[in-house]
Design a protein around this motif. Structure first.
Motif, short mmCIF file in Angstrom:
data_model
loop_
_atom_site.label_atom_id
_atom_site.label_comp_id
_atom_site.label_asym_id
_atom_site.label_seq_id
_atom_site.Cartn_x
_atom_site.Cartn_y
_atom_site.Cartn_z
N ASP A 17 42.77 112.09 -79.79
CA ASP A 17 41.50 112.63 -79.34
C ASP A 17 41.50 114.14 -79.55
O ASP A 17 42.47 114.82 -79.23
N GLN B 275 35.21 107.70 -72.36
CA GLN B 275 36.41 106.87 -72.24
C GLN B 275 36.05 105.43 -71.90
O GLN B 275 36.68 104.49 -72.41
N GLU C 164 34.92 103.77 -75.09
CA GLU C 164 36.06 103.45 -75.95
C GLU C 164 36.81 102.23 -75.43
O GLU C 164 37.23 101.37 -76.20
#
Length: 111
Positions: free
Chosen positions: A32, A98, A101
């Motif tokens: 990331d 997040q 994801e």
């Protein structure tokens, strides 16, 4: 001894196993571009910027109106509140990214 035909079958089987392993191998995660340290610094800077802007506005208004230090104190607290609100917005943004994801990983399992 081993038959050449058996050796060819074993080689073909090994190649098929390797191909299947490659297809189902978990893909490597790309790092990331926002590390946790960068996120922490971003939040600290947002808080300090809010305090600094509040201080500057309060100090300027106190100098203009001659109410020292009351407007400076009020605007410091307003700057603190604005900085905290901005930090919370950044945290929600990261948390939603997040979660997206994670949901993507659950819908597309790697193995």
């Amino acid at each position: 001894m081993t038959d050449p035909d058996d050796k060819a079958k074993l080689d073909a089987l090994s190649a098929r196993i390797d191909a299947i392993k490659d297809d189902h191998a978990p893909k490597t995660r790309t790092p990331d571009h926002h590390s946790q340290a960068q996120l922490a610094w971003r939040m600290v800077i947002e808080l300090v910027a809010g305090l600094g802007i509040g201080f500057g506005m309060g100090y300027g208004l106190d100098a203009l109106f001659g109410t020292s230090p009351w407007l400076m104190i009020v605007f410091i607290f307003l700057g603190l509140a604005a900085g905290i609100k901005t930090m919370m917005r950044s945290a929600e943004e990261v948390q939603s990214r997040q979660a997206a994801e994670l949901a993507e990983d659950e819908t597309h399992p790697q193995g």
